[in-house]
Design a protein around this motif. Sequence first.
Motif, PDB file in Angstrom:
ATOM      1  N   GLY A  40       0.572  -1.066  -0.158  1.00 25.77           N
ATOM      2  CA  GLY A  40       0.118  -0.003  -0.113  1.00 25.77           C
ATOM      3  C   GLY A  40       0.763   1.352   0.153  1.00 25.77           C
ATOM      4  O   GLY A  40       0.363   2.444   0.488  1.00 25.77           O
ATOM      5  N   TYR A  41       2.168   1.342  -0.378  1.00 24.80           N
ATOM      6  CA  TYR A  41       2.831   2.243  -0.324  1.00 24.80           C
ATOM      7  C   TYR A  41       2.760   3.218  -1.635  1.00 24.80           C
ATOM      8  O   TYR A  41       3.182   4.226  -1.736  1.00 24.80           O
ATOM      9  N   GLU A  61       4.276   7.856   5.316  1.00 20.44           N
ATOM     10  CA  GLU A  61       4.558   7.348   6.725  1.00 20.44           C
ATOM     11  C   GLU A  61       5.898   6.518   6.652  1.00 20.44           C
ATOM     12  O   GLU A  61       6.721   6.790   7.723  1.00 20.44           O
ATOM     13  N   TYR A  62       5.881   5.683   5.864  1.00 20.52           N
ATOM     14  CA  TYR A  62       7.173   4.690   5.763  1.00 20.52           C
ATOM     15  C   TYR A  62       8.301   5.597   5.580  1.00 20.52           C
ATOM     16  O   TYR A  62       9.479   5.384   6.348  1.00 20.52           O
ATOM     17  N   GLU A  88       9.132   7.558   9.019  1.00 20.52           N
ATOM     18  CA  GLU A  88       9.645   6.532  10.213  1.00 20.52           C
ATOM     19  C   GLU A  88      10.866   6.172   9.729  1.00 20.52           C
ATOM     20  O   GLU A  88      11.853   6.109  10.798  1.00 20.52           O
ATOM     21  N   THR A 124       1.549   6.842  -1.581  1.00 18.08           N
ATOM     22  CA  THR A 124       0.520   6.977  -0.929  1.00 18.08           C
ATOM     23  C   THR A 124       0.638   7.510   0.280  1.00 18.08           C
ATOM     24  O   THR A 124       1.632   7.750   0.706  1.00 18.08           O
ATOM     25  N   LEU A 125      -0.239   7.936   1.150  1.00 20.99           N
ATOM     26  CA  LEU A 125      -0.017   8.158   2.540  1.00 20.99           C
ATOM     27  C   LEU A 125       0.895   7.141   3.312  1.00 20.99           C
ATOM     28  O   LEU A 125       1.766   7.408   4.253  1.00 20.99           O
ATOM     29  N   LYS A 126       0.473   5.929   3.311  1.00 17.00           N
ATOM     30  CA  LYS A 126       1.091   4.961   3.921  1.00 17.00           C
ATOM     31  C   LYS A 126       2.549   5.120   3.492  1.00 17.00           C
ATOM     32  O   LYS A 126       3.457   4.646   4.229  1.00 17.00           O
TER      33      LYS A 126
END
Length: 104
Positions: free
Chosen positions: A51-52, A81-82, A85, A76-78
């Motif tokens: 989902g990246y 986030e990756y 992080e 994507t938003l995911k």
Amino acid sequence: MDNFKIIYKILSVLEKSMDLENVDIERISSNNLGISQQRWNKYMEMLWDAGYIKGVSIKKYTDGEMRVDIENIRITLKGLEYLSENSIMQRMYNVTKGITDLIP
């Protein structure tokens, strides 16, 4: 190149491309990343499965061949986030490494 470094680079290019109308897909090509086309296909499939990324078309054929179309690829938003992080983790690693280098 390390697997996670390549993944990070792909996502970084996509993140930087958010201000552009189109992604310069040559920047994330297998040749530019220094990897085989087969490995690149598998990275794209993993990033899509996780989902990246989206805007990717993956077709698998009965002979084992895989075709990946990234004409409309985007992060994507995911994926964002990756990146966030992992940049924090990288900074923490560098600080920790610097401290251990100072201690005899």
